[in-house]
Motif scaffolding. Structure first.
Motif, PDB file in Angstrom:
ATOM      1  N   MET A   1       3.379  16.135  -5.030  1.00 29.63           N
ATOM      2  CA  MET A   1       2.330  15.734  -5.939  1.00 29.63           C
ATOM      3  C   MET A   1       2.330  14.216  -6.131  1.00 29.63           C
ATOM      4  O   MET A   1       1.290  13.637  -6.403  1.00 29.63           O
ATOM      5  CB  MET A   1       2.522  16.468  -7.267  1.00 29.63           C
ATOM      6  N   GLU A   2       3.514  13.587  -5.994  1.00 28.64           N
ATOM      7  CA  GLU A   2       3.593  12.143  -6.196  1.00 28.64           C
ATOM      8  C   GLU A   2       2.769  11.395  -5.156  1.00 28.64           C
ATOM      9  O   GLU A   2       2.227  10.327  -5.439  1.00 28.64           O
ATOM     10  CB  GLU A   2       5.031  11.660  -6.194  1.00 28.64           C
ATOM     11  N   TRP A   3       2.660  11.943  -3.941  1.00 29.81           N
ATOM     12  CA  TRP A   3       1.856  11.287  -2.904  1.00 29.81           C
ATOM     13  C   TRP A   3       0.381  11.358  -3.257  1.00 29.81           C
ATOM     14  O   TRP A   3      -0.374  10.425  -3.007  1.00 29.81           O
ATOM     15  CB  TRP A   3       2.111  11.938  -1.542  1.00 29.81           C
ATOM     16  N   TYR A   4      -0.042  12.462  -3.833  1.00 30.50           N
ATOM     17  CA  TYR A   4      -1.436  12.627  -4.254  1.00 30.50           C
ATOM     18  C   TYR A   4      -1.772  11.616  -5.350  1.00 30.50           C
ATOM     19  O   TYR A   4      -2.801  10.934  -5.283  1.00 30.50           O
ATOM     20  CB  TYR A   4      -1.646  14.066  -4.741  1.00 30.50           C
ATOM     21  N   ILE A   5      -0.890  11.501  -6.322  1.00 25.37           N
ATOM     22  CA  ILE A   5      -1.088  10.555  -7.422  1.00 25.37           C
ATOM     23  C   ILE A   5      -1.058   9.117  -6.907  1.00 25.37           C
ATOM     24  O   ILE A   5      -1.845   8.273  -7.356  1.00 25.37           O
ATOM     25  CB  ILE A   5      -0.017  10.764  -8.518  1.00 25.37           C
ATOM     26  N   ALA A   6      -0.170   8.837  -5.944  1.00 25.55           N
ATOM     27  CA  ALA A   6      -0.079   7.484  -5.386  1.00 25.55           C
ATOM     28  C   ALA A   6      -1.391   7.072  -4.730  1.00 25.55           C
ATOM     29  O   ALA A   6      -1.828   5.925  -4.854  1.00 25.55           O
ATOM     30  CB  ALA A   6       1.068   7.401  -4.386  1.00 25.55           C
ATOM     31  N   VAL A   7      -2.041   8.012  -4.035  1.00 26.94           N
ATOM     32  CA  VAL A   7      -3.330   7.709  -3.409  1.00 26.94           C
ATOM     33  C   VAL A   7      -4.390   7.480  -4.477  1.00 26.94           C
ATOM     34  O   VAL A   7      -5.221   6.570  -4.360  1.00 26.94           O
ATOM     35  CB  VAL A   7      -3.748   8.836  -2.440  1.00 26.94           C
ATOM     36  N   LEU A   8      -4.374   8.266  -5.531  1.00 30.79           N
ATOM     37  CA  LEU A   8      -5.349   8.084  -6.603  1.00 30.79           C
ATOM     38  C   LEU A   8      -5.151   6.760  -7.331  1.00 30.79           C
ATOM     39  O   LEU A   8      -6.127   6.153  -7.792  1.00 30.79           O
ATOM     40  CB  LEU A   8      -5.284   9.246  -7.592  1.00 30.79           C
ATOM     41  N   LYS A   9      -3.912   6.296  -7.414  1.00 28.34           N
ATOM     42  CA  LYS A   9      -3.661   4.996  -8.048  1.00 28.34           C
ATOM     43  C   LYS A   9      -4.230   3.857  -7.212  1.00 28.34           C
ATOM     44  O   LYS A   9      -4.576   2.813  -7.743  1.00 28.34           O
ATOM     45  CB  LYS A   9      -2.162   4.782  -8.258  1.00 28.34           C
ATOM     46  N   LYS A  10      -4.319   4.078  -5.897  1.00 27.71           N
ATOM     47  CA  LYS A  10      -4.929   3.087  -4.991  1.00 27.71           C
ATOM     48  C   LYS A  10      -6.371   3.517  -4.713  1.00 27.71           C
ATOM     49  O   LYS A  10      -6.808   3.534  -3.573  1.00 27.71           O
ATOM     50  CB  LYS A  10      -4.151   3.019  -3.676  1.00 27.71           C
ATOM     51  N   TYR A  11      -7.101   3.844  -5.752  1.00 33.58           N
ATOM     52  CA  TYR A  11      -8.419   4.484  -5.668  1.00 33.58           C
ATOM     53  C   TYR A  11      -9.320   3.906  -4.583  1.00 33.58           C
ATOM     54  O   TYR A  11      -9.822   4.628  -3.746  1.00 33.58           O
ATOM     55  CB  TYR A  11      -9.122   4.404  -7.030  1.00 33.58           C
ATOM     56  N   ALA A  12      -9.537   2.618  -4.570  1.00 39.47           N
ATOM     57  CA  ALA A  12     -10.453   2.008  -3.606  1.00 39.47           C
ATOM     58  C   ALA A  12      -9.771   0.881  -2.841  1.00 39.47           C
ATOM     59  O   ALA A  12     -10.393  -0.111  -2.508  1.00 39.47           O
ATOM     60  CB  ALA A  12     -11.704   1.502  -4.303  1.00 39.47           C
ATOM     61  N   VAL A  13      -8.495   1.066  -2.518  1.00 37.66           N
ATOM     62  CA  VAL A  13      -7.745   0.063  -1.760  1.00 37.66           C
ATOM     63  C   VAL A  13      -7.872   0.404  -0.279  1.00 37.66           C
ATOM     64  O   VAL A  13      -7.307   1.381   0.194  1.00 37.66           O
ATOM     65  CB  VAL A  13      -6.260   0.027  -2.184  1.00 37.66           C
ATOM     66  N   PHE A  14      -8.633  -0.426   0.426  1.00 37.94           N
ATOM     67  CA  PHE A  14      -8.866  -0.188   1.842  1.00 37.94           C
ATOM     68  C   PHE A  14      -7.994  -1.075   2.723  1.00 37.94           C
ATOM     69  O   PHE A  14      -8.065  -0.994   3.939  1.00 37.94           O
ATOM     70  CB  PHE A  14     -10.343  -0.418   2.187  1.00 37.94           C
ATOM     71  N   SER A  15      -7.184  -1.925   2.116  1.00 37.00           N
ATOM     72  CA  SER A  15      -6.313  -2.802   2.894  1.00 37.00           C
ATOM     73  C   SER A  15      -4.902  -2.236   2.878  1.00 37.00           C
ATOM     74  O   SER A  15      -4.537  -1.446   2.009  1.00 37.00           O
ATOM     75  CB  SER A  15      -6.325  -4.212   2.314  1.00 37.00           C
ATOM     76  N   GLY A  16      -4.107  -2.636   3.849  1.00 37.08           N
ATOM     77  CA  GLY A  16      -2.736  -2.171   3.921  1.00 37.08           C
ATOM     78  C   GLY A  16      -2.611  -0.981   4.856  1.00 37.08           C
ATOM     79  O   GLY A  16      -3.511  -0.677   5.648  1.00 37.08           O
ATOM     80  N   ARG A  17      -1.485  -0.321   4.744  1.00 32.59           N
ATOM     81  CA  ARG A  17      -1.161   0.779   5.647  1.00 32.59           C
ATOM     82  C   ARG A  17      -0.693   1.993   4.852  1.00 32.59           C
ATOM     83  O   ARG A  17      -0.158   1.859   3.763  1.00 32.59           O
ATOM     84  CB  ARG A  17      -0.058   0.334   6.607  1.00 32.59           C
ATOM     85  N   ALA A  18      -0.912   3.179   5.417  1.00 39.23           N
ATOM     86  CA  ALA A  18      -0.465   4.422   4.796  1.00 39.23           C
ATOM     87  C   ALA A  18       0.326   5.231   5.814  1.00 39.23           C
ATOM     88  O   ALA A  18      -0.129   5.427   6.946  1.00 39.23           O
ATOM     89  CB  ALA A  18      -1.652   5.245   4.297  1.00 39.23           C
ATOM     90  N   ARG A  19       1.480   5.708   5.423  1.00 44.70           N
ATOM     91  CA  ARG A  19       2.301   6.540   6.296  1.00 44.70           C
ATOM     92  C   ARG A  19       1.632   7.871   6.560  1.00 44.70           C
ATOM     93  O   ARG A  19       0.743   8.306   5.828  1.00 44.70           O
ATOM     94  CB  ARG A  19       3.650   6.808   5.640  1.00 44.70           C
ATOM     95  N   ARG A  20       2.091   8.555   7.605  1.00 40.22           N
ATOM     96  CA  ARG A  20       1.583   9.900   7.894  1.00 40.22           C
ATOM     97  C   ARG A  20       1.818  10.819   6.710  1.00 40.22           C
ATOM     98  O   ARG A  20       0.951  11.603   6.337  1.00 40.22           O
ATOM     99  CB  ARG A  20       2.300  10.489   9.119  1.00 40.22           C
ATOM    100  N   LYS A  21       3.006  10.730   6.123  1.00 40.35           N
ATOM    101  CA  LYS A  21       3.342  11.605   5.011  1.00 40.35           C
ATOM    102  C   LYS A  21       2.387  11.405   3.841  1.00 40.35           C
ATOM    103  O   LYS A  21       1.940  12.374   3.227  1.00 40.35           O
ATOM    104  CB  LYS A  21       4.780  11.352   4.562  1.00 40.35           C
ATOM    105  N   GLU A  22       2.062  10.155   3.535  1.00 44.00           N
ATOM    106  CA  GLU A  22       1.129   9.874   2.437  1.00 44.00           C
ATOM    107  C   GLU A  22      -0.225  10.517   2.717  1.00 44.00           C
ATOM    108  O   GLU A  22      -0.796  11.173   1.841  1.00 44.00           O
ATOM    109  CB  GLU A  22       0.969   8.362   2.258  1.00 44.00           C
TER     110      GLU A  22
END
Length: 117
Positions: A1-22
């Protein structure tokens, strides 16, 4: 669930990188929530308004995490548009999303595996 919340905290962040797990944990929790909403609305006989509102609310974070996932594989976020091509587009995106991260830093930032480890 923490990965889901982490994505929501970066609501409209289109820069950077995201791991496969995220990406895939967000996808899994999003699927479970959408399925549960659809099931409950089906039992209640409602027209699916809550599910539609949830889908609209989660649209931007879903696109953002997809773009960051593409960045992690060394691709630009514009590759998300290939998903608009019927049948072939989503298959290509799934292949891109499943691939491992670029080793080391790339033009989109530091490797999140190295930062998290």
């Amino acid at each position: 669930m923490e990965w889901y919340i982490a994505v929501l905290k970066k609501y409209a962040v289109f820069s950077g990188r995201a791991r496969r797990k995220e990406y895939w944990m967000f996808f899994l929790f999003n699927f479970i929530i959408a399925f549960a909403l659809g099931f409950v609305e089906g039992l209640m006989g409602s027209p699916g308004i809550v599910g539609a509102i949830y889908s609209l609310a989660i649209l931007i974070p879903a696109i953002a995490v997809g773009v960051r996932r593409l960045h992690d594989t060394g691709r630009t976020g514009w590759w998300m548009l290939i998903g608009l091509i019927p049948i072939i587009g989503p298959i290509v995106l799934i292949i891109f999303f499943v691939q491992d991260s670029d080793e080391g830093d790339n033009q989109h930032g530091a490797n999140p595996k190295a930062v998290a480890a």
